[in-house]
Design an enzyme around this catalytic site. Structure first.
Site, PDB file in Angstrom:
ATOM      1  N   GLU A 143     -11.183  21.833  39.434  1.00 45.70           N
ATOM      2  CA  GLU A 143     -12.393  22.263  40.248  1.00 45.70           C
ATOM      3  C   GLU A 143     -13.547  23.583  40.321  1.00 45.70           C
ATOM      4  O   GLU A 143     -13.512  23.422  39.177  1.00 45.70           O
ATOM      5  CB  GLU A 143     -12.682  21.165  41.477  1.00 45.70           C
ATOM      6  CG  GLU A 143     -12.235  19.977  41.315  1.00 45.70           C
ATOM      7  CD  GLU A 143     -10.734  19.727  41.608  1.00 45.70           C
ATOM      8  OE1 GLU A 143      -9.918  20.120  40.819  1.00 45.70           O
ATOM      9  OE2 GLU A 143     -10.379  18.246  40.858  1.00 45.70           O
ATOM     10  N   PHE A 164      -8.335   8.894  53.194  1.00 52.99           N
ATOM     11  CA  PHE A 164      -7.186  10.061  52.276  1.00 52.99           C
ATOM     12  C   PHE A 164      -8.526  10.403  51.795  1.00 52.99           C
ATOM     13  O   PHE A 164      -9.827  10.152  50.867  1.00 52.99           O
ATOM     14  CB  PHE A 164      -7.326   8.691  51.554  1.00 52.99           C
ATOM     15  CG  PHE A 164      -6.402   9.143  50.059  1.00 52.99           C
ATOM     16  CD1 PHE A 164      -4.761  10.209  49.803  1.00 52.99           C
ATOM     17  CD2 PHE A 164      -6.811   9.293  48.739  1.00 52.99           C
ATOM     18  CE1 PHE A 164      -4.532  11.048  48.725  1.00 52.99           C
ATOM     19  CE2 PHE A 164      -6.163   9.951  47.753  1.00 52.99           C
ATOM     20  CZ  PHE A 164      -5.265  11.100  47.658  1.00 52.99           C
ATOM     21  N   LYS A 210     -18.532   7.577  49.152  1.00 55.50           N
ATOM     22  CA  LYS A 210     -18.607   6.391  47.834  1.00 55.50           C
ATOM     23  C   LYS A 210     -19.600   4.926  48.169  1.00 55.50           C
ATOM     24  O   LYS A 210     -19.888   4.403  46.694  1.00 55.50           O
ATOM     25  CB  LYS A 210     -17.462   5.675  48.037  1.00 55.50           C
ATOM     26  CG  LYS A 210     -17.147   5.366  46.343  1.00 55.50           C
ATOM     27  CD  LYS A 210     -14.726   5.209  45.946  1.00 55.50           C
ATOM     28  CE  LYS A 210     -14.814   4.556  45.207  1.00 55.50           C
ATOM     29  NZ  LYS A 210     -13.385   4.867  44.945  1.00 55.50           N
TER      30      LYS A 210
END
Lengths: 165, 567
Positions: free
Chosen positions: B50, B112, B162
């Site tokens: 990244e 997570f 999300k």
């Protein structure tokens, strides 16, 4: 170091307080007090920040770089109303109760919670007045103390003669 | 009523901003956005790390002047982006970073791959957003591009949970900007601009001190005109190289810690400093108490916080430096250029008598400066040059004659080793028709060299001159000068890594050069290969140092010109 009072209008969005306090910490400015709450326009909040800094120019410019900061005014104590609120729980064992109440009367402090051996006072006013009250009751024993942090607004410069306080 | 998903809205909004390419690494939380990206005309470049994706976006932004975009997932992906973000903030590079986040229902639960991305990046971005309502997506993306590209450019991050990417919204009308606290000043205050012109007219020993702001503002042409009109010598900072023609008669080079004698000295003797898009960085000023002691200062910058931060300005001007130069040129009008003959003769003498020098013996160890000069000569200077951070970066800054803006890409303020490889890939992506030559050091290179695989796989035939001295050269130089030659922790090993083999293993062409006579042919060969990346390892003298040098915190009146000054 000199204390300066800043009145900062910010967008009322999540995380703005963190941005302001984090920026002040990162640039090495010490926050003496910080009070925040909504204004009449609910999309805008006002922060009253008292900072220790030799000069304010950098603090103001750095704060202005935050996208959510809308306006910054440095308040001169001479042309602003500055107020503070404190809640003070004072020990009133034995003979002390009437002495403490006498001091409270002088300062217009209101007893807001009365216990067997303590009284909690609410005192409001100019920061010096609040400090003086705290110092005068200190010898009797302060069990708990909380201050609101300073809130302030500029006086109306167009109507100086109407000033009442 | 037709609705689209948050993820579709993200891609659609990027398309609306004119994005043609994004650099990224997919992962759990950002997966919904990768699905519509698959059908989009926007090209995705898969970085290996990244940090690489972030530096690629920066390289792209540098080379093109447009906003670079990177897209990664939550948690470790977002924390890996912190370095490029901080780099973009320091060097005012416009990028937009999009990060996935765990679902809003899990935020705060240590889920997570959860990290507090907006909190962590608060001080590494110009602004960031945590989106909690899918309806906000189109406007937030529009605002992010606006903030990144306007005023003092910088990085903006958008964190997208999300469930927000999976939720639906109604795609609406043209996006709106709701930024009551953000109104960058463009025009300089007319009275101040007039004062500035007057000071410049009256000055006897003016110096124009120009920085990265010239490049960002597209002000190189106006700078040249103003310098000529006012007959003032020009120095450019590391970030400003290319903002003024490197072969111009008025050009004195880069000032500061590793600046030329002429540039640094001219500032010390100047009676007026015209500071344009600079921030009086400590690498330029040395000890600010001794910096430009005789000069009044005109300081033009789009960021008001830079004015007066280090040095008080007699004439502060907040505004876009290109626009302010235009205003100054207008006031100047047809007035003749002031006669600065004596001053210009003096600074030219400083420049001509104190060139940056090195000693390449035909049978001696290979000198890095010789390699860089050969690169310049053999490319005819017609290349976008990228560097990492360290000695090789300073040698490039000193020995390459940058003449046009956006042909010099490096990490200045943050000094990010590892910037080079991914930034070169980003630059090549933005300017595919140009030769992109990365001049890197072995220390910098090894921090991000996995991105060579990206360059091969995605078809970015960059060229790399790897200056291998086997050590962290700048660290070693300080240890030589200030720590009694005790080389604590700075030896990488010159023969440990077989760099040509590494390059070949990553799908590139690898060449090793050890002697001066091999340099030219190797460079010619690299210029003839355009279907793959090429790496030339130049094995150089580990004891070579960067000069001139002003030790950190020292006075710019005391310049060490070469090793002979050290005794």
């Amino acid at each position: 170091m000199t204390k300066h009072t800043l009145s900062v209008l910010v967008e009322n969005r999540a995380g703005v307080l963190a941005r302001v306090s984090s920026l002040l910490a990162r640039r090495g400015f010490n926050i003496h007090s910080l009070a925040v709450g909504p204004t009449a326009d609910e999309s805008i909040s006002r922060m009253t920040i008292v900072v220790d800094a030799p000069e304010l120019e950098q603090v103001k410019k750095q704060l202005h770089k935050l996208i959510n900061v809308v306006k910054i005014t440095e308040l001169d104590p001479k042309s602003a109303v500055e107020r503070e609120v404190a809640l003070v729980r004072v020990s009133t064992d034995g003979q002390k109760r009437s002495d403490v109440l006498e001091v409270a009367t002088l300062f217009d402090a209101i007893a807001v919670d009365v216990g067997v051996s303590t009284i909690m006072f609410l005192v409001a006013g100019a920061p010096d007045k609040v400090n003086d009250f705290v110092e005068l009751v200190r010898p009797y024993g302060i069990a708990d103390l909380v201050k609101s942090g300073r809130v302030a607004l500029a006086r109306d410069q167009k109507n100086r003669k109407l000033r009442t306080s | 009523m037709s609705t689209i998903s948050g993820a579709q809205a993200v891609i659609k909004a990027l398309e609306r901003e004119g994005v043609e390419i994004v650099f990224g690494v997919p992962g759990g939380a950002i997966l919904p956005a990768y699905d519509p990206l698959f059908d989009s005309p926007i090209r995705h470049v898969l970085a290996r790390h990244e940090q690489g994706a972030g530096h690629m976006a920066e390289g792209y932004a540098w080379a093109t002047g447009r906003v670079g975009v990177c897209i990664v997932t939550s948690g470790p992906a977002a924390t890996n982006l912190v370095t490029p973000l901080a780099n973009a903030l320091m060097d005012s590079i416009p990028i937009v970073a999009i990060t996935g986040q765990v679902a809003t229902t899990s935020v705060g639960n240590d889920a997570f791959q959860e990290a507090y991305t907006t909190g962590i990046t608060m001080n590494a971005t110009k602004h960031n957003y945590f989106v909690t309502d899918p309806d906000d997506i189109p406007d937030v993306i529009h605002e992010a591009f606006h903030i990144a590209a306007t005023g003092r450019p910088g990085p903006v991050l958008i964190d997208l949970p999300k469930d927000i990417l999976n939720a639906h919204l109604e795609w609406h009308k043209p996006p709106k900007l709701d930024l009551p606290g953000y109104r960058p000043t463009v025009d300089g205050h007319p009275r101040r601009v007039k004062e500035a012109v007057k000071l410049i007219e009256e000055a006897k020993r003016p110096v124009i001190y120009a920085g990265g702001g010239i490049i960002k503002a597209g002000a190189a042409e106006n700078l040249k005109r103003f310098a000529e009109r006012s007959n003032s010598p020009v120095v450019t900072t590391l970030m400003g190289l290319g903002g003024f023609p490197g072969d111009h008669d008025l050009f004195l080079g880069m000032p500061g810690m590793h600046g030329t004698f002429a540039a640094t000295s001219a500032i010390q003797k100047a009676d007026l400093l015209v500071a344009l898009g600079v921030r009086f960085d400590d690498r330029v000023t040395g000890n600010p108490d001794f910096f430009a002691p005789h000069a009044s200062v005109i300081h033009v910058d789009v960021d008001p916080a830079e004015i007066g931060k280090v040095r008080q300005a007699e004439v502060p001007i907040v505004g876009d430096v290109g626009k302010v130069l235009e205003q100054m040129l207008e006031i100047w009008g047809d007035k003749p250029a002031p006669d600065h003959t004596e001053w210009l003769e003096k600074v030219s003498r400083w420049r001509n008598d104190n060139p940056v020098r090195y000693d390449q013996q035909p049978d001696g160890p290979l000198k890095p400066q010789f390699v860089i000069e050969e690169l310049y000569n053999r490319t005819g200077g017609d290349a976008i040059v990228v560097s990492g951070v360290g000695q090789h970066q300073m040698w490039t800054a000193l020995h390459w004659k940058f003449s046009r803006p956006r042909e010099w890409i490096n990490s200045g303020g943050l000094g990010t080793m590892g910037f080079g490889v991914p930034a070169a890939i980003g630059a090549k992506a933005g300017a595919p028709e140009r030769t992109v030559y990365l001049i890197d050091g072995d220390g910098s290179f090894q921090m991000t060299h996995q991105e060579l695989a990206t360059a091969s796989e995605e078809g970015f035939p960059i060229k790399i001159a790897l200056i291998n001295n086997g050590v962290h050269g700048m660290v070693r130089q300080w240890q030589t000068l200030f720590y009694g030659k005790r080389y604590s922790g700075s030896v990488l090993g010159r023969d440990t890594v077989n760099y040509p083999m590494l390059a070949e293993a990553m799908g590139c062409v690898g060449i090793r050069v050890e002697t001066p006579e091999e340099v030219g042919p190797a460079i010619e060969k690299s210029l003839s290969i355009n279907d793959r990346p090429v790496l030339i390892e130049f094995v150089v003298d580990p004891d070579e140092m960067v000069f001139p040098m002003v030790p950190a915190g020292g006075s710019n009146d005391q310049i060490i010109l070469g090793p002979e000054d050290l005794t």
